[in-house]
Scaffold this motif. Sequence first.
Motif, mmCIF file in Angstrom:
data_model
loop_
_atom_site.group_PDB
_atom_site.id
_atom_site.type_symbol
_atom_site.label_atom_id
_atom_site.label_comp_id
_atom_site.label_asym_id
_atom_site.label_seq_id
_atom_site.Cartn_x
_atom_site.Cartn_y
_atom_site.Cartn_z
ATOM 1 N N TRP A 69 43.036 53.005 73.884
ATOM 2 C CA TRP A 69 43.015 51.655 74.447
ATOM 3 C C TRP A 69 44.468 51.273 74.734
ATOM 4 C CZ3 TRP A 69 41.573 53.344 69.762
ATOM 5 C CH2 TRP A 69 42.284 52.905 68.654
ATOM 6 N N LEU A 73 42.852 45.127 77.444
ATOM 7 C CA LEU A 73 41.765 44.906 78.398
ATOM 8 C C LEU A 73 40.956 46.148 78.711
ATOM 9 C CD1 LEU A 73 43.536 42.556 80.958
ATOM 10 C CD2 LEU A 73 42.028 41.929 79.062
ATOM 11 N N CYS A 74 41.564 47.323 78.581
ATOM 12 C CA CYS A 74 40.843 48.521 78.983
ATOM 13 C C CYS A 74 40.994 49.644 77.971
ATOM 14 C CB CYS A 74 41.297 48.987 80.355
ATOM 15 S SG CYS A 74 42.986 49.599 80.384
ATOM 16 N N SER A 76 39.941 54.078 77.529
ATOM 17 C CA SER A 76 39.701 55.283 78.296
ATOM 18 C C SER A 76 39.130 56.367 77.397
ATOM 19 C CB SER A 76 41.030 55.747 78.905
ATOM 20 O OG SER A 76 40.846 56.933 79.622
ATOM 21 N N CYS A 103 35.254 50.647 70.956
ATOM 22 C CA CYS A 103 36.028 49.965 71.998
ATOM 23 C C CYS A 103 35.617 48.499 72.112
ATOM 24 C CB CYS A 103 35.853 50.673 73.340
ATOM 25 S SG CYS A 103 36.632 52.305 73.397
ATOM 26 N N VAL A 108 37.772 45.122 74.591
ATOM 27 C CA VAL A 108 38.181 45.584 75.907
ATOM 28 C C VAL A 108 37.131 45.158 76.925
ATOM 29 C CG1 VAL A 108 39.485 47.553 74.996
ATOM 30 C CG2 VAL A 108 37.117 47.867 75.717
ATOM 31 N N HIS A 109 37.543 45.030 78.163
ATOM 32 C CA HIS A 109 36.626 44.611 79.222
ATOM 33 C C HIS A 109 36.078 45.791 80.007
ATOM 34 C CE1 HIS A 109 37.546 40.305 78.828
ATOM 35 N NE2 HIS A 109 38.720 40.742 78.445
ATOM 36 N N ARG A 110 36.792 46.924 79.945
ATOM 37 C CA ARG A 110 36.384 48.085 80.742
ATOM 38 C C ARG A 110 36.739 49.373 80.008
ATOM 39 N NH1 ARG A 110 37.572 49.159 87.098
ATOM 40 N NH2 ARG A 110 35.791 47.757 87.180
ATOM 41 N N ILE A 111 35.832 50.344 80.100
ATOM 42 C CA ILE A 111 36.108 51.701 79.644
ATOM 43 C C ILE A 111 36.039 52.588 80.878
ATOM 44 C CG2 ILE A 111 35.377 53.628 78.206
ATOM 45 C CD1 ILE A 111 33.957 51.642 76.387
ATOM 46 N N SER A 112 37.037 53.420 81.041
ATOM 47 C CA SER A 112 37.034 54.327 82.182
ATOM 48 C C SER A 112 37.118 55.770 81.699
ATOM 49 C CB SER A 112 38.194 54.007 83.123
ATOM 50 O OG SER A 112 39.420 54.208 82.460
ATOM 51 N N TYR A 151 33.509 54.032 85.388
ATOM 52 C CA TYR A 151 33.872 52.901 84.541
ATOM 53 C C TYR A 151 32.620 52.208 84.026
ATOM 54 C CZ TYR A 151 32.595 49.893 88.413
ATOM 55 O OH TYR A 151 31.890 49.246 89.396
ATOM 56 N N ASP A 153 31.932 48.291 82.687
ATOM 57 C CA ASP A 153 32.449 46.942 82.456
ATOM 58 C C ASP A 153 31.559 46.209 81.468
ATOM 59 O OD1 ASP A 153 34.665 47.074 84.105
ATOM 60 O OD2 ASP A 153 33.633 46.242 85.840
#
Length: 157
Positions: A69, A73-74, A76, A103, A108-112, A151, A153
């Motif tokens: 992280w 915000l994100c 991975s 996560c 977090v707002h997004r995982i990619s 991703y 969200d």
Amino acid sequence: MSSGVIVELHRNATNWGKVVDDIVKLERKIFPKHESLARSFDEELRKNNSGLLYVDVDGEVVGYIMYSWPSSLCASVTKLAVKENCRRQGHGEELLKAAIKKCRTRNVHRISLHVDPLRTPAVILYKKFGFQVDNLIEGYYSSDRNAYRMYLDFDAN
């Protein structure tokens, strides 16, 4: 999941060396040399803002997921792998579910993630959890291997 336990690897774990050794062996078997973190795995795991969960079946590491992280915000997913003879038993699904949960606790707002489009079972797994294809990145892994950037969200509330 068939008789496996999800374990979070902590820096001070007494079995750190054995688990890292098992993961490095898996890395070398599963990923091409230029994609493997085998030589730098221990170093990668010691970084702040990174985590690793693994599946333990009778003292053996049969799969793992590595995530980070880099910002608040994100996050991975950098690696997800399951030993070849242990696939299709739910281990990958349980690892992904546990990493998503970890996560989410960090708000977090997004995982990619990136995945080879030819790794159909992996793409199907990610889509099952709501990941969407953002883009096809040509030559991501090598000149003749592309990647989907995907991703997931979360709601902003």
